[in-house]
Design an enzyme around this catalytic site. Sequence first.
Site, PDB file in Angstrom:
ATOM      1  N   CYS A 149      -6.622  -1.188   4.604  1.00  0.00           N
ATOM      2  CA  CYS A 149      -6.923  -2.530   4.083  1.00  0.00           C
ATOM      3  C   CYS A 149      -6.463  -2.675   2.639  1.00  0.00           C
ATOM      4  O   CYS A 149      -5.898  -3.704   2.261  1.00  0.00           O
ATOM      5  CB  CYS A 149      -8.409  -2.846   4.236  1.00  0.00           C
ATOM      6  SG  CYS A 149      -9.544  -1.618   3.543  1.00  0.00           S
ATOM      7  N   ASN A 150      -6.662  -1.648   1.820  1.00  0.00           N
ATOM      8  CA  ASN A 150      -6.169  -1.683   0.446  1.00  0.00           C
ATOM      9  C   ASN A 150      -4.638  -1.724   0.427  1.00  0.00           C
ATOM     10  O   ASN A 150      -4.025  -2.446  -0.370  1.00  0.00           O
ATOM     11  CB  ASN A 150      -6.631  -0.453  -0.330  1.00  0.00           C
ATOM     12  CG  ASN A 150      -8.132  -0.400  -0.515  1.00  0.00           C
ATOM     13  OD1 ASN A 150      -8.814  -1.407  -0.392  1.00  0.00           O
ATOM     14  ND2 ASN A 150      -8.653   0.776  -0.825  1.00  0.00           N
TER      15      ASN A 150
END
EC number: 1.2.1.38
Length: 342
Positions: A149-150
Amino acid sequence: MTHSIAILGASGYTGAELIRLISGHSSMRIEALGANSKAGQTIAQAFPHLRHLDLPPLVTVDEIDFSRIDLCFCALPHKTSQEVIAALPRDLKIVDLSADFRLRDPAEYEKWYGNPHAALEQQAEAVYGLTEFYREEIRAARLVAGTGCNAATGQYVLRPLISAGVIDLDEIILDLKCAVSGAGRSLKENLLHAELSEGYHAYSVGGAHRHLGEFDQEFSALAGQPVRVQFTPHLIPANRGILATTYVKGAAGAIHDTLVAAYADEPFIEVLPMGEAPSTRHIRGSNFCHIGVVADRIEGRAIVIAALDNLTKGSSGQALQNANLMLDIEETEGLMMAPLFP
């Protein structure tokens, strides 16, 4: 046509998010829910907010008849995922949400995750799941590796800028804040309310975060030379959301124009008017990513900020977007819900 779906790791946050999204999908039906630790429970016991749905009980992976499944989402922990996927039928379409197939070089996987890869055959066929940039490869893939997600948030900002050559590749600083659900549902002392609330902190400082492996892989391939960003993630006392603030050397106007052009036809990426900054409260619970560009007071420098929901666009929403492509379904199906506000 209705496609039969299995979700492995259905008792975690990304599993619950997949169930929520698929419950509103016109062409998918959940046929099996795998959750070894909660096998035997109903979905109402694992997730009371989903009790209104008519769903099968949670079972062990061994109990699932995969001959009846068209596509399997694998939302299991790293290392576990590769072992399970290696044993699944070779003709089964799979979207993996773990880190096990994101890195193309097995040596890089071992470097960042600390153990040799146990499914090299499957790893060799995996397609990186950043939908907007690997759309055609995903459409033809059997196994898609969802991004971190990052890593997704940072790439939405930087990929077009690196490709267009409008920023200095030696001057990239990525400062990222991530909500606590990004750490998963397992009980951890540092994630208790009393330990986490009323403050936030940096972690994996100085280049220790595993998503740097994805940044190195993807940015260096785009540039045709090694690209190393400075990256510091921070854990914030919020349930959902990522806010990535990126500091770059380049003309703010050219940077904004590049992003507008890159995402003009993308249904889920919104580039805000010049000078506006996004907020996690404006994308919560949705598959949208908002990007803003602001000129810095120092001439020739700019600040680019991106916001997305780590459980949706950063993980389960991205996974469903990819599954739609793999099953020849409209890419946006089940994903056009408006963000939750307030």
